[in-house]
Design a protein around this motif. Structure first.
Motif, mmCIF file in Angstrom:
data_model
loop_
_atom_site.group_PDB
_atom_site.id
_atom_site.type_symbol
_atom_site.label_atom_id
_atom_site.label_comp_id
_atom_site.label_asym_id
_atom_site.label_seq_id
_atom_site.Cartn_x
_atom_site.Cartn_y
_atom_site.Cartn_z
ATOM 1 N N LYS A 4 0.824 -1.198 0.000
ATOM 2 C CA LYS A 4 0.000 0.000 0.000
ATOM 3 C C LYS A 4 0.868 1.262 0.000
ATOM 4 O O LYS A 4 1.873 1.326 0.709
ATOM 5 C CB LYS A 4 -0.921 0.006 1.227
ATOM 6 N N PRO A 5 0.487 2.275 -0.778
ATOM 7 C CA PRO A 5 1.242 3.529 -0.789
ATOM 8 C C PRO A 5 1.037 4.287 0.521
ATOM 9 O O PRO A 5 -0.016 4.189 1.149
ATOM 10 C CB PRO A 5 0.637 4.289 -1.969
ATOM 11 N N ILE A 6 2.052 5.022 0.962
ATOM 12 C CA ILE A 6 1.960 5.811 2.185
ATOM 13 C C ILE A 6 1.422 7.201 1.842
ATOM 14 O O ILE A 6 1.948 7.880 0.970
ATOM 15 C CB ILE A 6 3.340 5.932 2.878
ATOM 16 N N HIS A 7 0.385 7.614 2.538
ATOM 17 C CA HIS A 7 -0.237 8.911 2.286
ATOM 18 C C HIS A 7 0.636 10.032 2.842
ATOM 19 O O HIS A 7 1.112 9.943 3.977
ATOM 20 C CB HIS A 7 -1.618 8.949 2.945
ATOM 21 N N ILE A 8 0.852 11.074 2.065
ATOM 22 C CA ILE A 8 1.606 12.249 2.510
ATOM 23 C C ILE A 8 0.621 13.326 2.932
ATOM 24 O O ILE A 8 -0.210 13.773 2.133
ATOM 25 C CB ILE A 8 2.511 12.799 1.386
ATOM 26 N N LEU A 9 0.686 13.744 4.188
ATOM 27 C CA LEU A 9 -0.250 14.741 4.703
ATOM 28 C C LEU A 9 0.134 16.145 4.241
ATOM 29 O O LEU A 9 1.308 16.469 4.084
ATOM 30 C CB LEU A 9 -0.284 14.702 6.233
ATOM 31 N N THR A 10 -0.873 16.980 4.051
ATOM 32 C CA THR A 10 -0.678 18.388 3.721
ATOM 33 C C THR A 10 -1.128 19.222 4.907
ATOM 34 O O THR A 10 -1.341 18.695 6.005
ATOM 35 C CB THR A 10 -1.506 18.760 2.475
ATOM 36 N N ASN A 11 -1.319 20.519 4.716
ATOM 37 C CA ASN A 11 -1.798 21.384 5.790
ATOM 38 C C ASN A 11 -3.273 21.165 6.098
ATOM 39 O O ASN A 11 -3.778 21.614 7.122
ATOM 40 C CB ASN A 11 -1.574 22.853 5.425
ATOM 41 N N THR A 12 -3.970 20.483 5.204
ATOM 42 C CA THR A 12 -5.386 20.203 5.417
ATOM 43 C C THR A 12 -5.552 19.213 6.565
ATOM 44 O O THR A 12 -4.849 18.202 6.628
ATOM 45 C CB THR A 12 -6.019 19.612 4.146
ATOM 46 N N LEU A 13 -6.486 19.494 7.464
ATOM 47 C CA LEU A 13 -6.711 18.619 8.608
ATOM 48 C C LEU A 13 -7.570 17.427 8.202
ATOM 49 O O LEU A 13 -8.788 17.407 8.412
ATOM 50 C CB LEU A 13 -7.388 19.397 9.742
ATOM 51 N N VAL A 14 -6.922 16.443 7.640
ATOM 52 C CA VAL A 14 -7.619 15.232 7.230
ATOM 53 C C VAL A 14 -6.638 14.072 7.212
ATOM 54 O O VAL A 14 -5.451 14.255 6.923
ATOM 55 C CB VAL A 14 -8.275 15.416 5.832
ATOM 56 N N PHE A 15 -7.128 12.888 7.583
ATOM 57 C CA PHE A 15 -6.333 11.669 7.508
ATOM 58 C C PHE A 15 -7.012 10.696 6.547
ATOM 59 O O PHE A 15 -8.237 10.704 6.417
ATOM 60 C CB PHE A 15 -6.231 10.982 8.882
ATOM 61 N N PRO A 16 -6.234 9.861 5.890
ATOM 62 C CA PRO A 16 -6.855 8.811 5.079
ATOM 63 C C PRO A 16 -7.536 7.796 5.987
ATOM 64 O O PRO A 16 -7.280 7.751 7.197
ATOM 65 C CB PRO A 16 -5.663 8.196 4.341
ATOM 66 N N SER A 17 -8.394 6.969 5.432
ATOM 67 C CA SER A 17 -9.030 5.905 6.202
ATOM 68 C C SER A 17 -7.970 4.992 6.796
ATOM 69 O O SER A 17 -6.964 4.677 6.144
ATOM 70 C CB SER A 17 -9.960 5.096 5.300
ATOM 71 N N VAL A 18 -8.193 4.550 8.015
ATOM 72 C CA VAL A 18 -7.223 3.654 8.667
ATOM 73 C C VAL A 18 -7.099 2.323 7.927
ATOM 74 O O VAL A 18 -6.115 1.596 8.103
ATOM 75 C CB VAL A 18 -7.596 3.414 10.147
#
Length: 216
Positions: A4-18
């Motif tokens: 699975k690819p690792i999600h890169i977070l931005t300044n937006t307050l959101v996480f991908p689904s666990v």
């Protein structure tokens, strides 16, 4: 090997689904440790864990989550004697910074270094100031000898770390935590250890854990 690819977070307050976490639980990289992001993380079944102020922030959500249902706490005969004695005194939220510093510096068997970096300390101190991060302190002869800290979501307590400089001090804190939070849904212990298992904690599937978090 993780597929699975690792999600890169931005300044937006959101996480991908666990559900997007890798086999070892890594979900995302980056972002910040603002109170808002940390609170969103814990409410979503996610926690930060990295080993250097120079490292990227790593966000985790293990497929198996170690938890304690407070009413299932196991207390050994020897600990029952300690609880009945006046060896230890318990306080709460009187020296949060001292507790987190001790958790970062007191050596544990089989563990080298600490993941409680200066950046992490600053972040959790901010959470403490707004009443979300809390500490339990154990004293012996007016000396701080044990304690723990974590995030209080109101129905779930997310334990972060504990320390002990004398035998049974951290167990005393953990038992007191479970007794006081007996009406909470559960205490999140994050990852399996034999020590936690011996005190009644057990692993549950991530999906079940997240479901408990939603039951407010």
């Amino acid at each position: 090997m993780n597929s699975k690819p690792i999600h890169i977070l931005t300044n937006t307050l959101v996480f991908p689904s666990v559900d997007n976490a890798t086999e070892d639980g890594l979900l995302a990289i980056g972002g910040d440790l603002s109170p808002e992001r940390l609170l969103l993380a814990y409410k979503s079944g996610i926690f930060p864990w990295f080993d250097s102020d120079d490292s990227y922030i790593l966000w985790w959500s293990p497929n198996q989550r170690m938890v304690l249902f407070p009413k299932e706490i196991k207390i050994s005969k020897s600990m029952k004697k300690v609880l009945k004695s006046e060896q230890f005194k318990l306080t709460k939220n009187t020296c949060f910074e001292a507790v987190i510093n001790k958790c970062a510096t007191v050596k544990r068997e089989g563990q080298e270094g600490t993941w409680i970096t200066n950046t992490m300390k600053e972040a959790y101190l901010k959470l403490h100031k707004i009443g979300i991060a809390k500490s339990y302190e154990v004293w012996e002869n007016n000396v701080l000898v044990g304690g723990l800290y974590g995030i209080d979501l109101g129905h779930v307590f997310c334990g972060e770390s504990m320390f002990s400089t004398v035998s049974n001090a951290s167990k005393f804190a953990f038992i007191k935590l479970a007794e006081e939070l007996r009406n909470y849904t559960l205490i999140d212990c994050q990852i399996h250890t034999n020590h936690l298992e011996s005190m009644g904690a057990k692993e549950i599937p991530r999906e079940e854990f997240v479901d408990y978090l939603k039951r407010i």
